[in-house]
Design a protein around this motif. Structure first.
Motif, PDB file in Angstrom:
ATOM      1  N   GLY A 192      34.400 -81.287-148.392  1.00 48.79           N
ATOM      2  CA  GLY A 192      35.082 -82.578-148.414  1.00 48.79           C
ATOM      3  C   GLY A 192      36.307 -82.515-149.295  1.00 48.79           C
ATOM      4  N   VAL A 193      36.578 -83.596-149.988  1.00 45.92           N
ATOM      5  CA  VAL A 193      37.748 -83.655-150.866  1.00 45.92           C
ATOM      6  C   VAL A 193      37.434 -82.945-152.184  1.00 45.92           C
ATOM      7  N   VAL A 194      38.257 -81.949-152.513  1.00 45.07           N
ATOM      8  CA  VAL A 194      38.077 -81.176-153.744  1.00 45.07           C
ATOM      9  C   VAL A 194      39.328 -81.347-154.608  1.00 45.07           C
ATOM     10  N   PRO A 195      39.228 -81.971-155.769  1.00 46.13           N
ATOM     11  CA  PRO A 195      40.406 -82.141-156.624  1.00 46.13           C
ATOM     12  C   PRO A 195      40.834 -80.816-157.248  1.00 46.13           C
ATOM     13  N   THR A 196      42.130 -80.684-157.501  1.00 43.24           N
ATOM     14  CA  THR A 196      42.662 -79.497-158.166  1.00 43.24           C
ATOM     15  C   THR A 196      43.194 -79.897-159.535  1.00 43.24           C
ATOM     16  N   ASP A 197      43.582 -78.900-160.311  1.00 46.44           N
ATOM     17  CA  ASP A 197      44.150 -79.202-161.626  1.00 46.44           C
ATOM     18  C   ASP A 197      45.650 -79.464-161.547  1.00 46.44           C
ATOM     19  N   ALA A 198      46.190 -79.515-160.311  1.00 44.98           N
ATOM     20  CA  ALA A 198      47.627 -79.735-160.142  1.00 44.98           C
ATOM     21  C   ALA A 198      47.957 -81.184-159.791  1.00 44.98           C
ATOM     22  N   GLY A 199      46.922 -82.054-159.751  1.00 48.00           N
ATOM     23  CA  GLY A 199      47.179 -83.455-159.493  1.00 48.00           C
ATOM     24  C   GLY A 199      47.076 -83.860-158.041  1.00 48.00           C
ATOM     25  N   TYR A 200      46.669 -82.963-157.188  1.00 54.85           N
ATOM     26  CA  TYR A 200      46.447 -83.334-155.789  1.00 54.85           C
ATOM     27  C   TYR A 200      45.126 -82.745-155.322  1.00 54.85           C
ATOM     28  N   ASP A 201      44.639 -83.258-154.185  1.00 56.27           N
ATOM     29  CA  ASP A 201      43.332 -82.869-153.679  1.00 56.27           C
ATOM     30  C   ASP A 201      43.451 -81.928-152.485  1.00 56.27           C
ATOM     31  N   LEU A 202      42.390 -81.188-152.258  1.00 55.59           N
ATOM     32  CA  LEU A 202      42.254 -80.347-151.079  1.00 55.59           C
ATOM     33  C   LEU A 202      41.123 -80.885-150.217  1.00 55.59           C
ATOM     34  N   VAL A 203      41.224 -80.652-148.923  1.00 51.77           N
ATOM     35  CA  VAL A 203      40.125 -80.990-148.026  1.00 51.77           C
ATOM     36  C   VAL A 203      39.506 -79.680-147.555  1.00 51.77           C
ATOM     37  N   VAL A 204      38.278 -79.442-147.955  1.00 52.26           N
ATOM     38  CA  VAL A 204      37.577 -78.192-147.640  1.00 52.26           C
ATOM     39  C   VAL A 204      36.459 -78.521-146.645  1.00 52.26           C
ATOM     40  N   GLU A 205      36.504 -77.876-145.495  1.00 50.75           N
ATOM     41  CA  GLU A 205      35.566 -78.208-144.423  1.00 50.75           C
ATOM     42  C   GLU A 205      34.236 -77.474-144.527  1.00 50.75           C
ATOM     43  N   HIS A 206      34.233 -76.293-145.147  1.00 50.78           N
ATOM     44  CA  HIS A 206      33.053 -75.438-145.089  1.00 50.78           C
ATOM     45  C   HIS A 206      32.271 -75.454-146.402  1.00 50.78           C
ATOM     46  N   GLY A 207      30.965 -75.334-146.259  1.00 45.04           N
ATOM     47  CA  GLY A 207      30.097 -75.260-147.425  1.00 45.04           C
ATOM     48  C   GLY A 207      29.683 -73.836-147.728  1.00 45.04           C
ATOM     49  N   LEU A 208      28.636 -73.678-148.530  1.00 44.26           N
ATOM     50  CA  LEU A 208      28.214 -72.352-148.969  1.00 44.26           C
ATOM     51  C   LEU A 208      27.668 -71.489-147.838  1.00 44.26           C
ATOM     52  N   GLU A 209      27.442 -72.077-146.670  1.00 40.61           N
ATOM     53  CA  GLU A 209      26.982 -71.263-145.549  1.00 40.61           C
ATOM     54  C   GLU A 209      28.013 -70.203-145.162  1.00 40.61           C
ATOM     55  N   ALA A 210      29.282 -70.430-145.539  1.00 38.93           N
ATOM     56  CA  ALA A 210      30.317 -69.431-145.251  1.00 38.93           C
ATOM     57  C   ALA A 210      30.037 -68.114-145.953  1.00 38.93           C
ATOM     58  N   LEU A 211      29.347 -68.164-147.106  1.00 35.11           N
ATOM     59  CA  LEU A 211      29.005 -66.936-147.821  1.00 35.11           C
ATOM     60  C   LEU A 211      27.970 -66.124-147.058  1.00 35.11           C
ATOM     61  N   GLY A 212      27.261 -66.772-146.146  1.00 29.50           N
ATOM     62  CA  GLY A 212      26.179 -66.101-145.439  1.00 29.50           C
ATOM     63  C   GLY A 212      26.635 -65.132-144.377  1.00 29.50           C
ATOM     64  N   THR A 213      27.892 -65.242-143.939  1.00 28.46           N
ATOM     65  CA  THR A 213      28.390 -64.347-142.887  1.00 28.46           C
ATOM     66  C   THR A 213      29.584 -63.513-143.329  1.00 28.46           C
ATOM     67  N   ALA A 214      30.102 -63.770-144.509  1.00 31.97           N
ATOM     68  CA  ALA A 214      31.303 -63.068-144.958  1.00 31.97           C
ATOM     69  C   ALA A 214      30.993 -61.638-145.372  1.00 31.97           C
ATOM     70  N   GLU A 215      31.932 -60.749-145.096  1.00 39.69           N
ATOM     71  CA  GLU A 215      31.829 -59.364-145.557  1.00 39.69           C
ATOM     72  C   GLU A 215      32.308 -59.218-146.992  1.00 39.69           C
ATOM     73  N   THR A 216      33.188 -60.137-147.396  1.00 42.48           N
ATOM     74  CA  THR A 216      33.677 -60.179-148.781  1.00 42.48           C
ATOM     75  C   THR A 216      33.632 -61.616-149.258  1.00 42.48           C
ATOM     76  N   VAL A 217      33.062 -61.828-150.434  1.00 44.34           N
ATOM     77  CA  VAL A 217      32.994 -63.152-151.055  1.00 44.34           C
ATOM     78  C   VAL A 217      33.875 -63.129-152.301  1.00 44.34           C
ATOM     79  N   VAL A 218      34.814 -64.069-152.396  1.00 42.02           N
ATOM     80  CA  VAL A 218      35.752 -64.101-153.511  1.00 42.02           C
ATOM     81  C   VAL A 218      35.564 -65.391-154.309  1.00 42.02           C
ATOM     82  N   VAL A 219      35.362 -65.236-155.614  1.00 39.57           N
ATOM     83  CA  VAL A 219      35.367 -66.373-156.545  1.00 39.57           C
ATOM     84  C   VAL A 219      36.674 -66.249-157.319  1.00 39.57           C
ATOM     85  N   PRO A 220      37.695 -67.027-156.947  1.00 40.80           N
ATOM     86  CA  PRO A 220      39.041 -66.769-157.476  1.00 40.80           C
ATOM     87  C   PRO A 220      39.292 -67.278-158.887  1.00 40.80           C
ATOM     88  N   SER A 221      38.399 -68.083-159.425  1.00 39.28           N
ATOM     89  CA  SER A 221      38.530 -68.585-160.791  1.00 39.28           C
ATOM     90  C   SER A 221      37.254 -69.370-161.092  1.00 39.28           C
TER      91      SER A 221
END
Length: 319
Positions: free
Chosen positions: A51-80
């Motif tokens: 859903g709506v994910v706030p950032t530290d830059a003063g604007y929001d992101l809309v993220v459609e996918h949940g943690l199920e995306a980790l279940g099929t990925a070949e690489t999982v990145v935690v960027p911060s």
């Protein structure tokens, strides 16, 4: 990976994330180059609560996918990560599950806190931003925390320092998957340095003094790059920029984080990799052109650095 199939990558967003940190893996992994007009990775941004994910830059992101995306990925990145936030049990379980089924887990900058909390680096090494290293060491006493390197690659787990080092680390992932020649081409399209070794220091405290004719170390680097196929002793190299051996060594290490000998060896290995991947020259010729003198010397250094032989490397990365 070492194939031209599109690989699935899941990148974790969280409330308060920096848009820059979130963009790093997507920017590097989905960029196009002259040799690959079609990206070789498909990046999916996900969040623990879509859903709506706030950032530290003063604007929001809309993220459609949940943690199920980790279940099929070949690489999982935690960027911060927000180090004041405890990773939830659901997030840690998803990261552990992805790792257990064979996914590569990448923690960029403070993302290493999540990787460590998942128990993936116990008894191993983990890199993070130098300013956060003491806290990560306190929280993860079973791991060796590296604040003196750009990244640490354990094969199944890769962790890095922050900001620019995260770009270097993602480029290293590309280089590991698709070879030095492809990564160098991609780096040119991104206007990035094609190769900064992971063991390079994060923080170089002393600037290199400039001479009247410019930067002596930069001049020396260019001089050496043009002569990789030749024997280069330290005295001759220092004399090429009119410096003593001692002064040259001190200033070179201050600028690059490595001794002249270490830096030269890495450049020769990079050059050898590119020749192996992009030409049909015999290994003996590659060894000579890279300054190793003999195929035996090339094989020895190649095995120590990349855990494979020049011939197997060529077979893996040539179509």
């Amino acid at each position: 990976m070492r194939s031209h199939e599109v690989a699935e990558v899941a990148v974790l967003a969280f409330p308060g994330i920096s848009p820059f940190h979130l963009s790093v893996p997507s920017t590097v992994l989905t960029s196009r180059s002259r040799s690959a007009p079609v990206p070789r990775y498909r990046v999916t941004v996900c969040a623990e609560v879509p859903g709506v994910v706030p950032t530290d830059a003063g604007y929001d992101l809309v993220v459609e996918h949940g943690l199920e995306a980790l279940g099929t990925a070949e690489t999982v990145v935690v960027p911060s990560w927000d180090t004041d936030r405890e990773p939830s049990g659901a997030l840690l379980a998803a990261v552990r599950s992805a790792h257990a089924r064979g996914a590569r887990v990448v923690g960029l900058c403070l993302g290493s806190f999540v990787v460590a909390a998942a128990g993936l680096v116990d008894g191993r090494e983990v890199a993070t931003h130098w300013s956060a290293a003491p806290e990560l060491a306190r929280r993860t006493p079973a791991a060796t925390v590296r604040s003196d390197v750009l990244w640490c690659d354990l094969g199944d787990v890769v962790t890095s320092a922050g900001v620019a080092a995260a770009l270097d680390c993602c480029l290293h992932v590309v280089r590991t998957d698709h070879g030095a020649a492809y990564a160098a081409d991609l780096a040119r399209s991104l206007v990035l340095a094609p190769h900064r070794d992971g063991s390079q220091a994060q923080y170089i405290p002393a600037p290199v003094a400039r001479t009247e004719d410019g930067d002596a170390v930069e001049t020396a680097i260019a001089w050496a790059i043009a002569r990789l196929d030749q024997p280069l002793d330290l005295d001759t190299w220092a004399a090429s920029v009119h410096q003593s051996r001692r002064t040259f060594t001190r200033r070179f290490r201050a600028r690059t984080g490595a001794s002249p000998a270490q830096w030269l060896l890495r450049q020769r290995l990079v050059h050898a990799r590119v020749l192996l991947e992009s030409t049909d020259q015999p290994v003996e010729h590659v060894a000579t052109a890279s300054g190793f003198g003999s195929s035996a010397a090339l094989r020895q250094h190649f095995a120590r650095e990349f855990r494979t032989s020049p011939r197997r490397h060529r077979a893996a990365f040539r179509p």
